[in-house]
Design a protein around this motif. Structure first.
Motif, PDB file in Angstrom:
ATOM      1  N   THR A   1       0.809  -1.224   0.000  1.00 65.77           N
ATOM      2  CA  THR A   1       0.000   0.000   0.000  1.00 65.77           C
ATOM      3  C   THR A   1       0.844   1.278   0.000  1.00 65.77           C
ATOM      4  O   THR A   1       0.336   2.340  -0.335  1.00 65.77           O
ATOM      5  N   GLN A   2       2.111   1.177   0.382  1.00 62.70           N
ATOM      6  CA  GLN A   2       2.970   2.358   0.513  1.00 62.70           C
ATOM      7  C   GLN A   2       4.176   2.300  -0.421  1.00 62.70           C
ATOM      8  O   GLN A   2       5.181   2.961  -0.181  1.00 62.70           O
ATOM      9  N   LEU A   3       4.064   1.517  -1.494  1.00 63.61           N
ATOM     10  CA  LEU A   3       5.228   1.308  -2.350  1.00 63.61           C
ATOM     11  C   LEU A   3       5.764   2.616  -2.931  1.00 63.61           C
ATOM     12  O   LEU A   3       6.981   2.827  -2.978  1.00 63.61           O
ATOM     13  N   GLN A   4       4.878   3.489  -3.376  1.00 60.54           N
ATOM     14  CA  GLN A   4       5.351   4.727  -3.993  1.00 60.54           C
ATOM     15  C   GLN A   4       6.086   5.603  -2.982  1.00 60.54           C
ATOM     16  O   GLN A   4       7.053   6.292  -3.340  1.00 60.54           O
ATOM     17  N   ASN A   5       5.633   5.588  -1.732  1.00 60.96           N
ATOM     18  CA  ASN A   5       6.355   6.328  -0.704  1.00 60.96           C
ATOM     19  C   ASN A   5       7.749   5.742  -0.499  1.00 60.96           C
ATOM     20  O   ASN A   5       8.720   6.471  -0.298  1.00 60.96           O
ATOM     21  N   LEU A   6       7.842   4.415  -0.537  1.00 59.67           N
ATOM     22  CA  LEU A   6       9.150   3.775  -0.402  1.00 59.67           C
ATOM     23  C   LEU A   6      10.041   4.099  -1.596  1.00 59.67           C
ATOM     24  O   LEU A   6      11.211   4.472  -1.435  1.00 59.67           O
ATOM     25  N   LEU A   7       9.493   3.975  -2.797  1.00 62.60           N
ATOM     26  CA  LEU A   7      10.298   4.198  -3.990  1.00 62.60           C
ATOM     27  C   LEU A   7      10.670   5.665  -4.186  1.00 62.60           C
ATOM     28  O   LEU A   7      11.633   5.971  -4.897  1.00 62.60           O
ATOM     29  N   SER A   8       9.921   6.564  -3.573  1.00 61.35           N
ATOM     30  CA  SER A   8      10.304   7.978  -3.640  1.00 61.35           C
ATOM     31  C   SER A   8      11.630   8.224  -2.924  1.00 61.35           C
ATOM     32  O   SER A   8      12.275   9.251  -3.135  1.00 61.35           O
ATOM     33  N   LEU A   9      12.034   7.251  -2.096  1.00 57.51           N
ATOM     34  CA  LEU A   9      13.305   7.333  -1.365  1.00 57.51           C
ATOM     35  C   LEU A   9      14.350   6.418  -1.982  1.00 57.51           C
ATOM     36  O   LEU A   9      15.351   6.087  -1.342  1.00 57.51           O
ATOM     37  N   ALA A  10      14.126   5.991  -3.234  1.00 58.33           N
ATOM     38  CA  ALA A  10      14.991   4.993  -3.864  1.00 58.33           C
ATOM     39  C   ALA A  10      16.464   5.392  -3.843  1.00 58.33           C
ATOM     40  O   ALA A  10      17.351   4.543  -3.719  1.00 58.33           O
TER      41      ALA A  10
ATOM     42  N   LEU B   1       7.923  -8.048  -4.459  1.00 65.29           N
ATOM     43  CA  LEU B   1       6.623  -8.701  -4.594  1.00 65.29           C
ATOM     44  C   LEU B   1       5.681  -7.866  -5.455  1.00 65.29           C
ATOM     45  O   LEU B   1       4.742  -8.381  -6.052  1.00 65.29           O
ATOM     46  N   GLN B   2       5.947  -6.556  -5.507  1.00 64.24           N
ATOM     47  CA  GLN B   2       5.113  -5.628  -6.267  1.00 64.24           C
ATOM     48  C   GLN B   2       5.733  -5.383  -7.645  1.00 64.24           C
ATOM     49  O   GLN B   2       6.948  -5.302  -7.789  1.00 64.24           O
ATOM     50  N   ASP B   3       4.894  -5.243  -8.651  1.00 66.43           N
ATOM     51  CA  ASP B   3       5.392  -5.048 -10.019  1.00 66.43           C
ATOM     52  C   ASP B   3       6.312  -3.837 -10.129  1.00 66.43           C
ATOM     53  O   ASP B   3       7.398  -3.908 -10.706  1.00 66.43           O
ATOM     54  N   ASP B   4       5.866  -2.707  -9.584  1.00 70.13           N
ATOM     55  CA  ASP B   4       6.701  -1.501  -9.651  1.00 70.13           C
ATOM     56  C   ASP B   4       7.984  -1.680  -8.840  1.00 70.13           C
ATOM     57  O   ASP B   4       9.028  -1.114  -9.191  1.00 70.13           O
ATOM     58  N   GLY B   5       7.894  -2.453  -7.779  1.00 72.96           N
ATOM     59  CA  GLY B   5       9.077  -2.723  -6.975  1.00 72.96           C
ATOM     60  C   GLY B   5      10.102  -3.529  -7.747  1.00 72.96           C
ATOM     61  O   GLY B   5      11.307  -3.250  -7.685  1.00 72.96           O
ATOM     62  N   ARG B   6       9.637  -4.533  -8.515  1.00 69.14           N
ATOM     63  CA  ARG B   6      10.559  -5.314  -9.338  1.00 69.14           C
ATOM     64  C   ARG B   6      11.200  -4.442 -10.405  1.00 69.14           C
ATOM     65  O   ARG B   6      12.398  -4.569 -10.696  1.00 69.14           O
TER      66      ARG B   6
END
Length: 349
Positions: A220-229, A287-292
């Motif tokens: 649910t928070q993937l974009q918040n995580l990836l904003s800190l990539a 596990l998430q498409d955008d994460g991969r």
């Protein structure tokens, strides 16, 4: 002995500051042994409130530090920790740290250690998160993170706020804590991740555990995580990248933060728990498409492939392999990295 201990506890509230100081020094000594802890626990109704009062009233006398040390030892018992929370120990600790932490770092350090113990119980976590009061919710956490990130030391004895790392792990085990840490406007997780470069192993381990816990929200928070990539991927991948120098071709597919670090030999992260936690965090992200896709964009599969070749810890190897299986199941092209290891390295065409 029982009468003497009751009298000693009474002296903790004596009008004479010197008497209070001598009494609390004795109590601190008693909390250093099982018999003393057990005897004081049986008198917790009187001992705990008296010790908390000393925290607030003993500025500069040394009695506050002795009281804090006593409470650290007593709060290792979950039942006593819960009683302290009910008595307002979280508020008391945060108040004293805010008012006197700069002048009395030893006192602040002990109170942070007490908060570690208090946040092992659910009520302590709720109190530190200030759950139920939207106006101030997360304020204590923000103050602790600010202190944690502004202070550090090569000497662990002088690192007043190093144990905040353990508090962050404790509060990030619950959804409310993760939500506060990951709220973009607060920017707390970004500050925490950047502490992963610390040479202090307690800080590094706490940061790894906190990131790992926050990744439970990846769905649910993937974009918040990836904003800190920019900060997240180096923190997660460098501990499991091994010690080898990566080829120019491999590094050309990585962002500068990773390619620069992998252009020379490095000291390995010896703590296997840190390596396992970062791999578990990576797993939850991919596990998430955008994460991969993000993982692929930093050449993450190649980094894990190389890192796995030098890994010897069975549990950490299993964590590598789990990511490999996940990507393989997602129909990405894979290949074996060695005949005697099960992990599949990934390349993309």
């Amino acid at each position: 002995m029982a009468d003497e201990l009751d009298e000693l506890i009474g002296f903790l509230s004596d009008r004479n500051p010197q008497v209070r100081r001598e009494a609390v020094d004795i109590v601190r000594g008693l909390t250093g042994g099982e018999d003393g802890l057990r005897a004081l626990a049986a008198r917790a109704d009187r001992a705990l409130p008296a010790l908390l009062r000393l925290l607030a009233s003993a500025a500069g006398s040394g009695a506050g530090e002795a009281a804090a040390d006593s409470l650290v030892n007593l709060s290792q018992d979950a039942a006593l920790a819960a009683r302290l929370v009910a008595l307002g120990a979280v508020d008391a600790a945060m108040d004293v740290v805010a008012r006197r932490g700069g002048e009395q770092p030893a006192l602040a350090r002990s109170l942070v250690m007490m908060l570690v113990n208090l946040t092992h119980v659910a009520s302590g976590v709720a109190a530190l998160l200030q759950v139920g009061d939207e106006k101030v919710q997360g304020l204590y956490v923000a103050k602790l993170v600010r202190s944690f990130c502004r202070s550090s030391s090569d000497s662990e004895e002088q690192d007043t706020f190093e144990y905040v790392a353990s508090i962050l792990v404790n509060i990030s085990k619950v959804e409310a804590g993760r939500r506060i840490l990951m709220e973009p406007k607060r920017g707390l997780l970004k500050q925490i991740i950047r502490q992963f470069d610390s040479t202090n192993q307690l800080r590094k381990k706490g940061v790894a555990g906190t990131i790992r816990n926050c990744c439970f929200e990846a769905d649910t928070q993937l974009q918040n995580l990836l904003s800190l990539a920019e900060y997240l991927w180096p923190a997660l991948l460098l501990p499991v990248a091994g010690k080898k120098i990566y080829s120019e071709e491999d590094r050309s597919k990585m962002p500068l933060e990773l390619s620069s670090a992998l252009s020379h030999e490095r000291e390995a992260v010896e703590d296997s728990e840190i390596r396992q936690q970062t791999l578990e965090a990576i797993y939850m992200i991919v596990l998430q498409d955008d994460g991969r896709r993000s993982f692929w964009s930093v050449n993450g599969p190649r980094i894990l492939q190389v890192g796995y070749e030098d890994e010897e810890d069975p549990k950490v190897m299993e964590a590598y392999e789990l990511i490999g299986s996940l990507i393989q199941d997602a129909k990405y092209q894979v290949r074996n990295i060695s005949k005697d290891k099960a992990f599949a390295g990934q390349t993309f065409t």
